[in-house]
Design an enzyme around this catalytic site. Structure first.
Site, short mmCIF file in Angstrom:
data_model
loop_
_atom_site.label_atom_id
_atom_site.label_comp_id
_atom_site.label_asym_id
_atom_site.label_seq_id
_atom_site.Cartn_x
_atom_site.Cartn_y
_atom_site.Cartn_z
N GLU A 50 -90.57 43.44 -3.47
CA GLU A 50 -89.23 44.05 -3.77
C GLU A 50 -88.97 44.29 -5.29
OE1 GLU A 50 -86.35 42.21 -0.47
OE2 GLU A 50 -86.87 40.58 -2.04
N CYS A 61 -85.87 45.11 -12.47
CA CYS A 61 -86.47 43.74 -12.55
C CYS A 61 -87.78 44.36 -11.42
CB CYS A 61 -85.85 43.08 -11.74
SG CYS A 61 -86.43 41.46 -11.40
N CYS A 75 -96.54 34.56 -4.83
CA CYS A 75 -97.00 33.77 -6.16
C CYS A 75 -97.86 32.48 -5.77
CB CYS A 75 -95.60 33.41 -6.80
SG CYS A 75 -95.82 32.80 -8.30
N CYS A 125 -92.96 26.64 -7.64
CA CYS A 125 -91.53 26.19 -8.15
C CYS A 125 -90.54 26.04 -7.13
CB CYS A 125 -90.83 27.28 -9.20
SG CYS A 125 -92.23 27.65 -10.48
N CYS A 131 -87.33 28.23 -6.25
CA CYS A 131 -87.55 29.70 -5.93
C CYS A 131 -87.98 30.03 -4.81
CB CYS A 131 -88.61 30.08 -7.23
SG CYS A 131 -89.13 31.90 -6.91
N CYS A 182 -81.83 36.52 -8.89
CA CYS A 182 -82.93 35.69 -9.45
C CYS A 182 -83.48 34.88 -8.67
CB CYS A 182 -82.90 35.16 -10.85
SG CYS A 182 -82.30 36.24 -12.08
N1 SAH Z 1 -92.65 34.31 -12.38
C1 SAH Z 1 -91.97 34.37 -13.37
C2 SAH Z 1 -90.86 35.31 -13.30
C3 SAH Z 1 -90.10 35.39 -12.02
S1 SAH Z 1 -88.56 34.56 -11.67
C4 SAH Z 1 -91.22 33.33 -14.25
O1 SAH Z 1 -91.37 32.00 -13.04
O2 SAH Z 1 -90.85 33.16 -15.20
C5 SAH Z 1 -87.48 35.10 -13.14
C6 SAH Z 1 -86.51 33.95 -13.19
O3 SAH Z 1 -85.84 33.46 -12.35
C7 SAH Z 1 -87.31 32.72 -13.55
O4 SAH Z 1 -86.72 31.90 -14.81
C8 SAH Z 1 -87.35 31.76 -12.24
O5 SAH Z 1 -87.40 30.38 -12.52
C9 SAH Z 1 -85.88 32.06 -12.00
N2 SAH Z 1 -85.47 31.69 -10.75
C10 SAH Z 1 -86.38 31.41 -9.76
N3 SAH Z 1 -85.63 31.10 -8.68
C11 SAH Z 1 -84.48 31.01 -8.87
C12 SAH Z 1 -83.22 30.85 -8.27
N4 SAH Z 1 -83.18 30.42 -7.03
N5 SAH Z 1 -82.07 30.69 -9.07
C13 SAH Z 1 -81.99 30.95 -10.08
N6 SAH Z 1 -82.99 31.44 -10.89
C14 SAH Z 1 -84.17 31.35 -10.12
FE1 SF4 Z 2 -93.63 31.98 -9.21
FE2 SF4 Z 2 -91.09 31.80 -8.61
FE3 SF4 Z 2 -92.39 30.15 -10.12
FE4 SF4 Z 2 -91.73 32.42 -11.00
S1 SF4 Z 2 -90.37 30.92 -10.32
S2 SF4 Z 2 -93.63 31.32 -11.18
S3 SF4 Z 2 -92.07 33.61 -9.13
S4 SF4 Z 2 -92.73 30.24 -7.90
#
Ligand code: SAH
Ligand code: SF4
Length: 398
Positions: free
Chosen positions: A119, A132, A139, A143, A146, A372
């Site tokens: 996406e 974006c 991934c 996390c 996420c 995000c």
């Molecule tokens: N993998 C990279 C970039 C992608 S995520 C990273 O982790 O940095 C972009 C941002 O969105 C990151 O800071 C991530 O931690 C945040 N993010 C992920 N899931 C989220 C959620 N459900 N609500 C708000 N931010 C989130």
């Molecule tokens: Fe991967 Fe989501 Fe963690 Fe970013 S925030 S490293 S996309 S699992």
């Protein structure tokens, strides 16, 4: 290799002059570095003398004017165009669906080789627009807040698939300049953030090559100061990012103790807060960028106390920084809830008073699951259950 196919004499191949030809068909010129394209043309039979100029010409057609048809490259001879068409393709990801949010945010689901999907999100803002971009299908990291983290890694995107996301967005926005024009009038797509699906620093070379193309003054022309790479904290690659890409850096910080960060951003178990901060201290100087963005997702009752805010300020002391507070975006089955607006305001206030900008990121495109951390495609090797994630991150389930 069967005996009859065995070479009669040893073959020495110089990797630098080997074409990046894919075994399954003609190579895609989109995504090759300038050097890579030059080598590919030489391998096709172009003389060394001519190759550099040809790269410049093709480059402009592809990246300056958005042309995807060799026939249309009218400053190249007919014979050369035919040769190009025989040896190469110009391929970008295929847009499967496009959704437009009530706030103007656009989300594209695109298909890439192998039938995989990722996406892309376009966020229009006053006087600018941010794309974006995704760097991986899924991934490897997990996390716990996420949505992408619940999808296993399927594969890294190629440089062509990464820069191709910028190109398809530009197609949809209709903002390629007219053939011959050297600059863009409108700048609907003025900024890139590597904040889509995937961990960009686990796909370093492809991300670097794609961003070099995005920055190239004879092409897409997006300044390195308008490109932000977000990492969860892959410490060994941070110095390389400063040296070899030089874009702005954002870090998914999200917690102020190793105990909490271990559960939210499990890569912290490998490189903890101290190791991460050490790597960050040298980034602004080496990359010649002003400051680092610390992303901090606001999770109710988990990381949003006044003590957390004070600890955060102490931790980042001496690092030029901006703290981007992200209200948690919910997704089906998510094990957290968003902090209240009052809590987010109080948290932000403490950071601001300590001298750091602390903007609260406005969720965009929530109605189309484009905010995000909400991205996820159907491409999966196997879905992880919430239970599995809880076990991996040490969380006590829902
Ligand atoms: N993998 C990279 C970039 C992608 S995520 C990273 O982790 O940095 C972009 C941002 O969105 C990151 O800071 C991530 O931690 C945040 N993010 C992920 N899931 C989220 C959620 N459900 N609500 C708000 N931010 C989130
Ligand atoms: Fe991967 Fe989501 Fe963690 Fe970013 S925030 S490293 S996309 S699992």
């Amino acid at each position: 290799m069967t005996p009859s196919e065995q070479p009669k004499a040893p073959i020495t191949q110089d990797v630098h002059t080997m074409p990046r030809k894919l075994p399954e068909g003609p190579a895609n010129l989109i995504g090759m570095t300038r050097d890579g394209m030059r080598e590919a043309l030489i391998a096709m039979g172009t003389t060394e003398k001519q190759a550099k100029m040809r790269v410049g010409q093709i480059w402009q057609w592809i990246y300056q004017w958005g042309v995807r048809d060799f026939e249309a490259m009218t400053n190249l001879s007919k014979a050369f165009r035919a040769e190009l068409a025989e040896h190469f393709v110009l391929e970008v990801p295929h847009v499967v669906t496009k959704q437009v949010s009530t706030d103007g945010t656009r989300k594209y689901l695109v298909r890439i080789a192998g039938g995989h999907e990722v996406e892309i999100v376009y966020i229009p803002e006053e006087g600018r627009g941010t794309l974006c971009v995704s760097s991986q299908v899924g991934c490897t990291l997990t996390c716990s807040f996420c949505h992408t983290g619940t999808q296993k890694l399927v594969r890294n995107l190629t440089a062509g698939e990464i820069i191709g996301q910028v190109m398809v967005a530009r197609d949809d926005l209709g903002e390629w300049p007219e053939t011959g024009a050297r600059t863009y009038e409108a700048r609907l797509l003025s900024n890139i953030v590597l904040m889509g699906m995937g961990e960009p620093l686990y796909n370093f070379e492809n991300v670097r090559d794609a961003m070099k193309i995005a920055m190239d003054p004879e092409g897409i022309q997006i300044s390195r100061r308008r490109i932000t790479l977000s990492t969860s904290g892959v410490v060994p690659e941070i110095a390389r990012t400063a040296q070899e890409i030089g874009c702005l850096l954002a870090v998914s910080f999200h917690a102020t103790t190793d105990e909490v960060r271990d559960t939210l951003v499990p890569i912290n178990k490998r490189w903890n807060i101290e190791a991460l901060l050490d790597a960050l201290r040298t980034y602004p100087k080496v990359s010649n960028s002003e400051r680092i963005t610390f992303e901090y997702v606001m999770l109710h009752g988990v990381n949003d106390s006044d003590e957390d805010a004070h600890r955060l300020v102490k931790l980042i002391e001496g690092i030029p920084a901006k703290i981007n507070l992200i209200p948690f975006n919910e997704w089906p089955g998510a094990p957290y809830t968003r902090s209240s607006n009052n809590r987010i305001r109080a948290f932000s206030e403490i950071i601001y008073k300590a001298g750091y900008p602390s903007p609260v990121r406005k969720p965009r495109g929530e109605d189309i699951m484009a905010a995000c951390g909400q991205l996820k495609s159907a491409t999966e090797r196997g879905r992880k259950s919430r239970k599995q994630i809880a076990a991996e991150t040490g969380l006590a389930g829902e």
